[in-house]
Write a protein that holds these residues in place. Sequence first.
Motif, PDB file in Angstrom:
ATOM      1  N   TYR A 168     -16.088   6.046  -3.723  1.00 42.13           N
ATOM      2  CA  TYR A 168     -15.758   7.116  -2.378  1.00 42.13           C
ATOM      3  C   TYR A 168     -14.173   5.220  -2.854  1.00 42.13           C
ATOM      4  O   TYR A 168     -14.235   3.871  -3.522  1.00 42.13           O
ATOM      5  CB  TYR A 168     -16.424   5.966  -0.912  1.00 42.13           C
ATOM      6  N   ARG A 169     -12.926   6.060  -2.636  1.00 42.90           N
ATOM      7  CA  ARG A 169     -12.366   4.691  -2.935  1.00 42.90           C
ATOM      8  C   ARG A 169     -11.122   5.697  -2.182  1.00 42.90           C
ATOM      9  O   ARG A 169     -11.220   6.313  -1.321  1.00 42.90           O
ATOM     10  CB  ARG A 169     -11.170   5.698  -4.733  1.00 42.90           C
ATOM     11  N   ASP A 170     -10.286   4.182  -1.544  1.00 46.98           N
ATOM     12  CA  ASP A 170      -8.952   4.052  -0.880  1.00 46.98           C
ATOM     13  C   ASP A 170      -8.044   3.018  -0.681  1.00 46.98           C
ATOM     14  O   ASP A 170      -8.248   2.124  -2.656  1.00 46.98           O
ATOM     15  CB  ASP A 170      -9.387   3.737   0.337  1.00 46.98           C
ATOM     16  N   LEU A 171      -7.050   1.930  -0.964  1.00 46.55           N
ATOM     17  CA  LEU A 171      -5.675   1.478  -0.958  1.00 46.55           C
ATOM     18  C   LEU A 171      -6.322   0.722  -0.102  1.00 46.55           C
ATOM     19  O   LEU A 171      -5.963   1.265   2.118  1.00 46.55           O
ATOM     20  CB  LEU A 171      -4.740   2.042  -0.929  1.00 46.55           C
ATOM     21  N   MET A 172      -6.484  -0.819   0.202  1.00 46.03           N
ATOM     22  CA  MET A 172      -6.419  -1.720   1.273  1.00 46.03           C
ATOM     23  C   MET A 172      -5.697  -2.690   1.459  1.00 46.03           C
ATOM     24  O   MET A 172      -5.320  -3.322   0.500  1.00 46.03           O
ATOM     25  CB  MET A 172      -7.625  -2.578   1.049  1.00 46.03           C
ATOM     26  N   LEU A 173      -4.915  -3.020   2.337  1.00 51.47           N
ATOM     27  CA  LEU A 173      -3.714  -4.179   2.691  1.00 51.47           C
ATOM     28  C   LEU A 173      -4.173  -4.606   4.051  1.00 51.47           C
ATOM     29  O   LEU A 173      -4.865  -4.385   4.145  1.00 51.47           O
ATOM     30  CB  LEU A 173      -2.744  -3.460   2.920  1.00 51.47           C
ATOM     31  N   CYS A 174      -4.827  -5.972   3.323  1.00 51.85           N
ATOM     32  CA  CYS A 174      -4.471  -7.201   4.226  1.00 51.85           C
ATOM     33  C   CYS A 174      -3.448  -7.608   5.080  1.00 51.85           C
ATOM     34  O   CYS A 174      -2.545  -8.232   4.044  1.00 51.85           O
ATOM     35  CB  CYS A 174      -5.115  -7.629   4.260  1.00 51.85           C
ATOM     36  N   TRP A 201       5.848   0.623   1.352  1.00 48.68           N
ATOM     37  CA  TRP A 201       6.767   0.188   3.013  1.00 48.68           C
ATOM     38  C   TRP A 201       6.303  -1.306   3.528  1.00 48.68           C
ATOM     39  O   TRP A 201       6.911  -2.438   3.661  1.00 48.68           O
ATOM     40  CB  TRP A 201       6.997   1.304   3.891  1.00 48.68           C
ATOM     41  N   LEU A 202       5.227  -1.011   3.559  1.00 49.84           N
ATOM     42  CA  LEU A 202       3.831  -2.081   4.025  1.00 49.84           C
ATOM     43  C   LEU A 202       4.788  -3.478   3.696  1.00 49.84           C
ATOM     44  O   LEU A 202       4.954  -4.567   3.947  1.00 49.84           O
ATOM     45  CB  LEU A 202       2.583  -2.424   4.088  1.00 49.84           C
ATOM     46  N   LEU A 203       4.407  -3.411   2.192  1.00 50.87           N
ATOM     47  CA  LEU A 203       5.146  -4.646   0.599  1.00 50.87           C
ATOM     48  C   LEU A 203       6.338  -5.626   1.166  1.00 50.87           C
ATOM     49  O   LEU A 203       6.385  -6.384   0.967  1.00 50.87           O
ATOM     50  CB  LEU A 203       4.300  -3.977  -0.072  1.00 50.87           C
ATOM     51  N   ALA A 204       7.283  -4.004   1.623  1.00 54.97           N
ATOM     52  CA  ALA A 204       8.578  -4.251   1.593  1.00 54.97           C
ATOM     53  C   ALA A 204       9.020  -5.398   2.588  1.00 54.97           C
ATOM     54  O   ALA A 204      10.227  -6.151   2.855  1.00 54.97           O
ATOM     55  CB  ALA A 204       9.072  -3.018   0.793  1.00 54.97           C
TER      56      ALA A 204
END
Length: 122
Positions: free
Chosen positions: A76-82, A46-49
């Motif tokens: 530790y793991r996550d998905l980060m968007l700037c 959603w954020l990318l689109a």
Amino acid sequence: EKEKEKDEASATAQTQGHPLTANILDPIRCTVVCRGAKEMLEHARWLLADGASLGLPVVRVKNKFGMANSDEYDGYRDLMLCLLYTGHMGLRIICEVQLHDVRLHELKLQMHKLYKVKRATS
């Protein structure tokens, strides 16, 4: 490392005529806690689109699930968007959105004190 970043940011800001922005070293952050990988991907897509149409284009994606060296983040793991926010008079700020799995997020909260100790000694 923070001092080096501060010096580089200050030098860049002075050459580009933005002395006040040289003091911004950390982005604005928020955490979205998701129920599993499917929900994390739904939010990321959603954020990318739609991010650009909302005035917040995605400028970087960091997938810590795909990182080979688990020691770098203590496993530790996550998905980060700037996202890039452009405000009044062209001021641009990076906003960081961290997408967490609920189980890993609970573990992160428990590990935070150890992280602070480790970070203070480095």
